[in-house]
Write a protein that holds these residues in place. Structure first.
Motif, PDB file in Angstrom:
ATOM      1  N   ARG A  56     110.118  16.473  10.754  1.00 58.99           N
ATOM      2  CA  ARG A  56     110.067  17.806  10.154  1.00 58.99           C
ATOM      3  C   ARG A  56     111.206  17.994   9.148  1.00 58.99           C
ATOM      4  NH1 ARG A  56     106.719  21.496  12.737  1.00 58.99           N
ATOM      5  NH2 ARG A  56     104.998  20.322  13.650  1.00 58.99           N
ATOM      6  N   LEU A  57     112.391  17.499   9.496  1.00 62.02           N
ATOM      7  CA  LEU A  57     113.525  17.609   8.574  1.00 62.02           C
ATOM      8  C   LEU A  57     113.267  16.820   7.293  1.00 62.02           C
ATOM      9  CD1 LEU A  57     116.463  17.276  11.126  1.00 62.02           C
ATOM     10  CD2 LEU A  57     115.771  19.347   9.905  1.00 62.02           C
ATOM     11  N   GLU A  58     112.569  15.695   7.436  1.00 64.90           N
ATOM     12  CA  GLU A  58     112.231  14.903   6.248  1.00 64.90           C
ATOM     13  C   GLU A  58     111.241  15.659   5.375  1.00 64.90           C
ATOM     14  OE1 GLU A  58     110.163  11.191   6.929  1.00 64.90           O
ATOM     15  OE2 GLU A  58     111.310  10.233   5.319  1.00 64.90           O
ATOM     16  N   GLU A  59     110.273  16.347   6.007  1.00 65.97           N
ATOM     17  CA  GLU A  59     109.312  17.153   5.256  1.00 65.97           C
ATOM     18  C   GLU A  59     110.013  18.278   4.492  1.00 65.97           C
ATOM     19  OE1 GLU A  59     105.603  16.607   8.437  1.00 65.97           O
ATOM     20  OE2 GLU A  59     106.501  18.564   8.089  1.00 65.97           O
ATOM     21  N   GLU A  60     111.111  18.798   5.062  1.00 69.10           N
ATOM     22  CA  GLU A  60     111.850  19.876   4.402  1.00 69.10           C
ATOM     23  C   GLU A  60     112.752  19.352   3.290  1.00 69.10           C
ATOM     24  OE1 GLU A  60     113.908  22.571   7.014  1.00 69.10           O
ATOM     25  OE2 GLU A  60     112.473  22.212   8.605  1.00 69.10           O
ATOM     26  N   GLY A  61     112.900  18.043   3.193  1.00 69.34           N
ATOM     27  CA  GLY A  61     113.761  17.483   2.166  1.00 69.34           C
ATOM     28  C   GLY A  61     115.223  17.432   2.541  1.00 69.34           C
ATOM     29  N   LEU A  62     115.520  17.549   3.830  1.00 71.25           N
ATOM     30  CA  LEU A  62     116.917  17.551   4.281  1.00 71.25           C
ATOM     31  C   LEU A  62     117.429  16.169   4.646  1.00 71.25           C
ATOM     32  CD1 LEU A  62     117.060  20.814   6.422  1.00 71.25           C
ATOM     33  CD2 LEU A  62     118.109  20.399   4.207  1.00 71.25           C
ATOM     34  N   VAL A  63     116.538  15.249   4.994  1.00 67.20           N
ATOM     35  CA  VAL A  63     116.951  13.889   5.336  1.00 67.20           C
ATOM     36  C   VAL A  63     116.016  12.891   4.674  1.00 67.20           C
ATOM     37  CG1 VAL A  63     117.933  14.586   7.569  1.00 67.20           C
ATOM     38  CG2 VAL A  63     115.550  13.800   7.441  1.00 67.20           C
ATOM     39  N   VAL A  64     116.510  11.659   4.573  1.00 68.93           N
ATOM     40  CA  VAL A  64     115.711  10.539   4.076  1.00 68.93           C
ATOM     41  C   VAL A  64     115.754   9.453   5.135  1.00 68.93           C
ATOM     42  CG1 VAL A  64     115.470   8.791   2.283  1.00 68.93           C
ATOM     43  CG2 VAL A  64     116.253  11.095   1.675  1.00 68.93           C
ATOM     44  N   ARG A  65     114.612   8.978   5.542  1.00 66.83           N
ATOM     45  CA  ARG A  65     114.545   7.945   6.582  1.00 66.83           C
ATOM     46  C   ARG A  65     114.235   6.610   5.917  1.00 66.83           C
ATOM     47  NH1 ARG A  65     110.773  10.307  11.238  1.00 66.83           N
ATOM     48  NH2 ARG A  65     112.058   8.953  12.546  1.00 66.83           N
ATOM     49  N   LEU A  66     115.173   5.671   6.014  1.00 65.01           N
ATOM     50  CA  LEU A  66     115.051   4.377   5.362  1.00 65.01           C
ATOM     51  C   LEU A  66     114.981   3.273   6.409  1.00 65.01           C
ATOM     52  CD1 LEU A  66     117.725   4.850   2.555  1.00 65.01           C
ATOM     53  CD2 LEU A  66     115.255   5.185   2.382  1.00 65.01           C
ATOM     54  N   ARG A  67     114.006   2.390   6.239  1.00 65.62           N
ATOM     55  CA  ARG A  67     113.854   1.284   7.173  1.00 65.62           C
ATOM     56  C   ARG A  67     115.105   0.395   7.138  1.00 65.62           C
ATOM     57  NH1 ARG A  67     109.496  -0.921   9.618  1.00 65.62           N
ATOM     58  NH2 ARG A  67     108.091   0.389   8.363  1.00 65.62           N
ATOM     59  N   GLY A  68     115.658   0.152   8.302  1.00 64.42           N
ATOM     60  CA  GLY A  68     116.833  -0.695   8.414  1.00 64.42           C
ATOM     61  C   GLY A  68     118.143   0.009   8.182  1.00 64.42           C
ATOM     62  N   LYS A  69     118.099   1.257   7.660  1.00 64.28           N
ATOM     63  CA  LYS A  69     119.332   1.998   7.383  1.00 64.28           C
ATOM     64  C   LYS A  69     119.437   3.290   8.180  1.00 64.28           C
ATOM     65  CE  LYS A  69     119.961   0.249   2.674  1.00 64.28           C
ATOM     66  NZ  LYS A  69     120.184   0.613   1.255  1.00 64.28           N
ATOM     67  N   GLY A  70     118.377   3.637   8.897  1.00 64.29           N
ATOM     68  CA  GLY A  70     118.414   4.852   9.693  1.00 64.29           C
ATOM     69  C   GLY A  70     118.056   6.090   8.886  1.00 64.29           C
ATOM     70  N   THR A  71     118.530   7.229   9.354  1.00 71.93           N
ATOM     71  CA  THR A  71     118.246   8.516   8.734  1.00 71.93           C
ATOM     72  C   THR A  71     119.496   9.033   8.050  1.00 71.93           C
ATOM     73  OG1 THR A  71     116.603   9.025  10.447  1.00 71.93           O
ATOM     74  CG2 THR A  71     117.443  10.863   9.145  1.00 71.93           C
ATOM     75  N   LEU A  72     119.410   9.299   6.739  1.00 67.79           N
ATOM     76  CA  LEU A  72     120.555   9.758   5.959  1.00 67.79           C
ATOM     77  C   LEU A  72     120.344  11.189   5.476  1.00 67.79           C
ATOM     78  CD1 LEU A  72     120.454   6.531   5.616  1.00 67.79           C
ATOM     79  CD2 LEU A  72     121.949   6.931   3.664  1.00 67.79           C
ATOM     80  N   PRO A  73     121.415  11.969   5.374  1.00 71.30           N
ATOM     81  CA  PRO A  73     121.295  13.302   4.760  1.00 71.30           C
ATOM     82  C   PRO A  73     120.810  13.171   3.326  1.00 71.30           C
ATOM     83  CG  PRO A  73     123.388  13.089   5.912  1.00 71.30           C
ATOM     84  CD  PRO A  73     122.778  11.711   5.865  1.00 71.30           C
ATOM     85  N   ALA A  74     119.885  14.021   2.937  1.00 71.33           N
ATOM     86  CA  ALA A  74     119.371  13.985   1.569  1.00 71.33           C
ATOM     87  C   ALA A  74     120.405  14.561   0.612  1.00 71.33           C
ATOM     88  CB  ALA A  74     118.063  14.767   1.467  1.00 71.33           C
ATOM     89  N   THR A  75     120.289  14.171  -0.653  1.00 70.58           N
ATOM     90  CA  THR A  75     121.211  14.677  -1.676  1.00 70.58           C
ATOM     91  C   THR A  75     121.030  16.169  -1.864  1.00 70.58           C
ATOM     92  OG1 THR A  75     121.157  12.555  -2.804  1.00 70.58           O
ATOM     93  CG2 THR A  75     121.913  14.458  -4.077  1.00 70.58           C
ATOM     94  N   GLN A  76     119.783  16.633  -1.752  1.00 66.01           N
ATOM     95  CA  GLN A  76     119.502  18.044  -1.947  1.00 66.01           C
ATOM     96  C   GLN A  76     120.053  18.842  -0.779  1.00 66.01           C
ATOM     97  OE1 GLN A  76     115.424  18.788  -2.776  1.00 66.01           O
ATOM     98  NE2 GLN A  76     115.610  20.994  -2.662  1.00 66.01           N
ATOM     99  N   ALA A  77     120.796  19.890  -1.049  1.00 65.69           N
ATOM    100  CA  ALA A  77     121.447  20.660   0.005  1.00 65.69           C
ATOM    101  C   ALA A  77     120.489  21.595   0.716  1.00 65.69           C
ATOM    102  CB  ALA A  77     122.599  21.475  -0.574  1.00 65.69           C
ATOM    103  N   GLU A  78     119.453  22.062   0.033  1.00 66.63           N
ATOM    104  CA  GLU A  78     118.532  23.007   0.623  1.00 66.63           C
ATOM    105  C   GLU A  78     117.122  22.447   0.554  1.00 66.63           C
ATOM    106  OE1 GLU A  78     119.038  25.755   2.131  1.00 66.63           O
ATOM    107  OE2 GLU A  78     121.140  26.158   1.682  1.00 66.63           O
TER     108      GLU A  78
END
Length: 260
Positions: A56-78
Protein backbone atom coordinates in the motif's frame (compact mmCIF):
# COMPACT_ATOMS: atom_id res chain seq x y z
CA UNK A 1 -21.67 10.76 13.84
CA UNK A 2 -21.58 7.34 15.41
CA UNK A 3 -19.98 4.18 14.13
CA UNK A 4 -19.30 0.68 15.37
CA UNK A 5 -16.16 0.34 17.39
CA UNK A 6 -14.43 -1.78 14.74
CA UNK A 7 -10.65 -2.14 14.97
CA UNK A 8 -8.54 -1.30 11.95
CA UNK A 9 -7.05 -4.27 10.06
CA UNK A 10 -3.53 -5.05 11.25
CA UNK A 11 -1.90 -4.29 7.88
CA UNK A 12 -3.58 -0.87 7.95
CA UNK A 13 -2.32 -0.20 11.48
CA UNK A 14 1.22 -1.13 10.42
CA UNK A 15 0.89 1.00 7.27
CA UNK A 16 -0.10 4.09 9.25
CA UNK A 17 2.87 3.71 11.63
CA UNK A 18 5.34 3.18 8.79
CA UNK A 19 3.82 6.05 6.84
CA UNK A 20 4.33 8.40 9.78
CA UNK A 21 7.93 7.25 10.19
CA UNK A 22 8.59 7.89 6.50
CA UNK A 23 7.05 11.36 6.63
CA UNK A 24 8.97 12.39 9.76
CA UNK A 25 12.34 11.10 8.54
CA UNK A 26 12.74 8.17 10.93
CA UNK A 27 13.81 6.12 7.90
CA UNK A 28 16.61 7.92 6.06
CA UNK A 29 16.57 8.42 2.30
CA UNK A 30 18.88 6.07 0.46
CA UNK A 31 18.86 3.46 3.23
CA UNK A 32 16.52 0.46 3.19
CA UNK A 33 13.80 0.00 5.76
CA UNK A 34 14.16 -2.90 8.21
CA UNK A 35 13.46 -6.24 6.54
CA UNK A 36 10.09 -7.96 6.54
CA UNK A 37 11.16 -10.41 9.24
CA UNK A 38 12.38 -7.63 11.54
CA UNK A 39 9.23 -5.56 11.02
CA UNK A 40 7.04 -8.62 11.59
CA UNK A 41 8.79 -9.24 14.92
CA UNK A 42 8.50 -5.57 15.92
CA UNK A 43 4.77 -5.36 15.23
CA UNK A 44 3.96 -8.93 16.27
CA UNK A 45 2.34 -9.83 12.95
CA UNK A 46 2.90 -12.27 10.11
CA UNK A 47 5.24 -11.33 7.26
CA UNK A 48 2.28 -11.35 4.84
CA UNK A 49 0.79 -8.48 6.88
CA UNK A 50 4.03 -6.51 6.47
CA UNK A 51 4.02 -7.20 2.72
CA UNK A 52 0.45 -5.87 2.46
CA UNK A 53 1.36 -2.71 4.35
CA UNK A 54 4.45 -2.12 2.20
CA UNK A 55 2.45 -2.75 -0.97
CA UNK A 56 0.00 0.00 0.00
CA UNK A 57 2.85 2.39 0.81
CA UNK A 58 4.35 1.64 -2.60
CA UNK A 59 1.00 2.44 -4.25
CA UNK A 60 1.04 5.79 -2.43
CA UNK A 61 4.49 6.56 -3.78
CA UNK A 62 6.15 6.60 -0.36
CA UNK A 63 8.49 3.63 -0.86
CA UNK A 64 10.24 1.80 -3.68
CA UNK A 65 10.70 -1.95 -3.44
CA UNK A 66 13.78 -3.19 -5.29
CA UNK A 67 14.72 -6.82 -5.76
CA UNK A 68 17.87 -7.58 -3.80
CA UNK A 69 17.93 -4.15 -2.14
CA UNK A 70 14.82 -4.24 0.01
CA UNK A 71 12.37 -1.39 0.50
CA UNK A 72 13.69 2.18 0.26
CA UNK A 73 12.00 5.50 1.06
CA UNK A 74 10.90 7.17 -2.15
CA UNK A 75 12.39 10.50 -3.20
CA UNK A 76 8.94 12.05 -3.22
CA UNK A 77 8.03 13.27 0.26
CA UNK A 78 4.27 13.09 -0.17
CA UNK A 79 2.04 10.56 -1.93
CA UNK A 80 0.88 11.69 -5.37
CA UNK A 81 -2.77 11.65 -4.31
CA UNK A 82 -2.25 14.35 -1.70
CA UNK A 83 -3.81 17.71 -2.45
CA UNK A 84 -1.88 20.91 -1.66
CA UNK A 85 -3.53 24.31 -1.76
CA UNK A 86 -2.29 27.80 -0.86
CA UNK A 87 -4.07 31.01 0.00
CA UNK A 88 -6.88 32.09 2.32
CA UNK A 89 -9.48 29.67 3.65
CA UNK A 90 -12.35 30.68 1.37
CA UNK A 91 -10.01 30.88 -1.62
CA UNK A 92 -8.83 27.36 -0.82
CA UNK A 93 -12.38 26.07 -0.68
CA UNK A 94 -13.10 27.41 -4.16
CA UNK A 95 -9.68 26.40 -5.49
CA UNK A 96 -10.17 22.84 -4.36
CA UNK A 97 -13.56 22.73 -6.03
CA UNK A 98 -11.90 23.68 -9.31
CA UNK A 99 -9.15 21.05 -8.97
CA UNK A 100 -11.29 18.09 -7.92
CA UNK A 101 -14.29 16.16 -9.19
CA UNK A 102 -17.51 15.59 -7.30
CA UNK A 103 -20.27 12.99 -7.37
CA UNK A 104 -23.69 14.05 -6.06
CA UNK A 105 -25.20 11.26 -3.96
CA UNK A 106 -28.27 13.13 -2.70
CA UNK A 107 -30.08 16.42 -3.33
CA UNK A 108 -33.51 17.03 -1.83
CA UNK A 109 -35.67 19.39 0.23
CA UNK A 110 -36.57 18.11 3.68
CA UNK A 111 -37.40 19.27 7.22
CA UNK A 112 -34.23 20.64 8.84
CA UNK A 113 -32.60 18.35 11.43
CA UNK A 114 -32.03 20.13 14.72
CA UNK A 115 -28.28 20.64 14.18
CA UNK A 116 -28.83 22.10 10.69
CA UNK A 117 -31.64 24.34 11.90
CA UNK A 118 -29.43 25.70 14.66
CA UNK A 119 -26.54 26.36 12.28
CA UNK A 120 -28.75 28.09 9.68
CA UNK A 121 -30.75 29.94 12.38
CA UNK A 122 -34.12 28.66 11.17
CA UNK A 123 -36.91 27.03 13.20
CA UNK A 124 -36.52 23.23 13.63
CA UNK A 125 -38.42 21.40 10.93
CA UNK A 126 -38.16 24.26 8.43
CA UNK A 127 -37.62 23.20 4.85
CA UNK A 128 -33.96 23.17 3.82
CA UNK A 129 -31.99 21.76 0.91
CA UNK A 130 -29.73 18.81 1.73
CA UNK A 131 -26.85 17.91 -0.58
CA UNK A 132 -24.54 14.91 -0.06
CA UNK A 133 -21.43 14.63 -2.20
CA UNK A 134 -18.18 12.70 -2.51
CA UNK A 135 -15.18 14.68 -3.74
CA UNK A 136 -12.29 13.00 -5.57
CA UNK A 137 -8.75 14.05 -6.39
CA UNK A 138 -6.94 12.13 -9.14
CA UNK A 139 -9.68 9.53 -9.04
CA UNK A 140 -9.39 8.85 -5.31
CA UNK A 141 -12.12 9.88 -2.83
CA UNK A 142 -10.88 12.43 -0.32
CA UNK A 143 -14.04 13.89 1.22
CA UNK A 144 -17.63 13.01 2.07
CA UNK A 145 -19.68 16.17 2.59
CA UNK A 146 -23.19 16.84 3.82
CA UNK A 147 -24.44 20.38 3.14
CA UNK A 148 -27.62 22.19 4.16
CA UNK A 149 -28.82 25.41 2.49
CA UNK A 150 -31.82 27.69 3.03
CA UNK A 151 -34.59 26.69 0.60
CA UNK A 152 -34.54 30.01 -1.27
CA UNK A 153 -31.02 29.13 -2.48
CA UNK A 154 -31.99 25.71 -3.84
CA UNK A 155 -32.24 27.03 -7.42
CA UNK A 156 -28.58 28.10 -7.25
CA UNK A 157 -27.33 24.56 -6.82
CA UNK A 158 -29.14 22.17 -9.11
CA UNK A 159 -27.50 18.80 -9.67
CA UNK A 160 -25.67 19.61 -12.94
CA UNK A 161 -24.26 22.78 -11.36
CA UNK A 162 -23.08 20.89 -8.28
CA UNK A 163 -21.11 18.49 -10.47
CA UNK A 164 -19.32 21.22 -12.42
CA UNK A 165 -19.09 24.34 -10.23
CA UNK A 166 -17.89 24.83 -6.62
CA UNK A 167 -20.92 25.50 -4.42
CA UNK A 168 -19.63 28.86 -3.20
CA UNK A 169 -19.12 29.95 -6.81
CA UNK A 170 -22.65 28.83 -7.66
CA UNK A 171 -24.02 30.86 -4.75
CA UNK A 172 -22.05 33.90 -5.87
CA UNK A 173 -23.41 33.54 -9.41
CA UNK A 174 -26.87 33.50 -7.81
CA UNK A 175 -26.15 36.86 -6.16
CA UNK A 176 -25.00 35.59 -2.75
CA UNK A 177 -21.63 36.92 -1.63
CA UNK A 178 -19.99 34.76 1.04
CA UNK A 179 -18.10 37.10 3.35
CA UNK A 180 -16.91 34.85 6.19
CA UNK A 181 -17.13 31.41 7.75
CA UNK A 182 -16.88 29.75 11.14
CA UNK A 183 -15.14 26.38 11.12
CA UNK A 184 -14.58 23.67 13.72
CA UNK A 185 -12.18 20.74 13.35
CA UNK A 186 -12.71 17.45 15.15
CA UNK A 187 -12.71 13.70 14.66
CA UNK A 188 -15.27 11.05 13.75
CA UNK A 189 -15.40 7.36 12.93
CA UNK A 190 -16.49 6.21 9.49
CA UNK A 191 -19.88 4.53 9.56
CA UNK A 192 -20.74 1.91 6.96
CA UNK A 193 -22.08 4.41 4.41
CA UNK A 194 -19.20 6.86 4.70
CA UNK A 195 -16.64 4.04 4.76
CA UNK A 196 -17.98 2.73 1.47
CA UNK A 197 -17.88 6.19 -0.11
CA UNK A 198 -14.29 6.89 1.01
CA UNK A 199 -13.11 3.29 0.46
CA UNK A 200 -11.92 2.77 4.03
CA UNK A 201 -12.80 0.13 6.65
CA UNK A 202 -15.77 0.97 8.91
CA UNK A 203 -14.58 2.56 12.13
CA UNK A 204 -11.63 4.31 10.47
CA UNK A 205 -10.82 7.63 12.23
CA UNK A 206 -11.58 10.60 9.97
CA UNK A 207 -10.99 14.34 10.16
CA UNK A 208 -14.34 16.09 10.69
CA UNK A 209 -14.89 19.68 9.56
CA UNK A 210 -18.04 21.60 10.45
CA UNK A 211 -18.40 24.98 8.72
CA UNK A 212 -21.06 27.67 8.56
CA UNK A 213 -20.67 30.28 5.79
CA UNK A 214 -22.19 33.77 6.11
CA UNK A 215 -23.08 36.41 3.53
CA UNK A 216 -22.28 40.12 3.80
CA UNK A 217 -25.39 40.66 5.95
CA UNK A 218 -24.28 37.99 8.42
CA UNK A 219 -26.92 35.48 7.33
CA UNK A 220 -25.93 31.79 7.41
CA UNK A 221 -26.16 30.58 3.80
CA UNK A 222 -24.42 27.20 4.03
CA UNK A 223 -23.85 24.60 6.74
CA UNK A 224 -21.33 21.92 5.79
CA UNK A 225 -20.10 18.84 7.59
CA UNK A 226 -17.15 17.18 5.86
CA UNK A 227 -15.48 13.89 6.64
CA UNK A 228 -11.99 13.60 5.16
CA UNK A 229 -9.86 10.61 4.23
CA UNK A 230 -7.15 10.09 6.90
CA UNK A 231 -4.23 9.75 4.46
CA UNK A 232 -5.32 11.94 1.53
CA UNK A 233 -6.08 15.18 3.32
CA UNK A 234 -4.16 17.34 5.78
CA UNK A 235 -5.04 20.69 7.30
CA UNK A 236 -2.09 22.97 8.02
CA UNK A 237 -2.22 26.47 9.46
CA UNK A 238 0.27 29.26 10.03
CA UNK A 239 0.56 30.91 13.44
CA UNK A 240 1.99 34.33 14.32
CA UNK A 241 2.94 35.85 17.66
CA UNK A 242 1.37 39.25 18.31
CA UNK A 243 1.05 41.60 21.24
CA UNK A 244 3.32 43.70 23.40
CA UNK A 245 4.89 42.41 26.58
CA UNK A 246 2.58 39.41 26.58
CA UNK A 247 2.59 37.84 23.15
CA UNK A 248 0.00 35.32 22.04
CA UNK A 249 -0.27 32.98 19.09
CA UNK A 250 -2.98 33.70 16.54
CA UNK A 251 -3.95 31.71 13.48
CA UNK A 252 -3.46 33.35 10.12
CA UNK A 253 -6.18 32.69 7.59
CA UNK A 254 -3.61 31.14 5.24
CA UNK A 255 -3.67 27.34 5.56
CA UNK A 256 -1.03 25.91 3.18
CA UNK A 257 -3.07 22.72 2.83
CA UNK A 258 -6.82 22.82 3.14
CA UNK A 259 -9.90 21.47 1.46
CA UNK A 260 -13.59 21.87 1.69
Amino acid sequence: MTAPDAPLPRFHQVRLVLRERLKTGVYERGLPLPGERQLAEEFGVARVTIRSALARLEEEGLVVRLRGKGTLPATQAEPPGHLRLRGGLLDNIVNMGLRTRVAVLERRLLPAPSHAAEALRVPPGSRVLKVVRVRKFKGQPIAYTEVFLPPDLADAVDKPTLQDVPMLVALEQHGVQVESAEQTLGAALADLHVAQALRVPPGTPLLRVARVAFDTAGRPVQFLTGLYHPTRYEYHMQLSRVGGATKVWIENDRPPEAAG
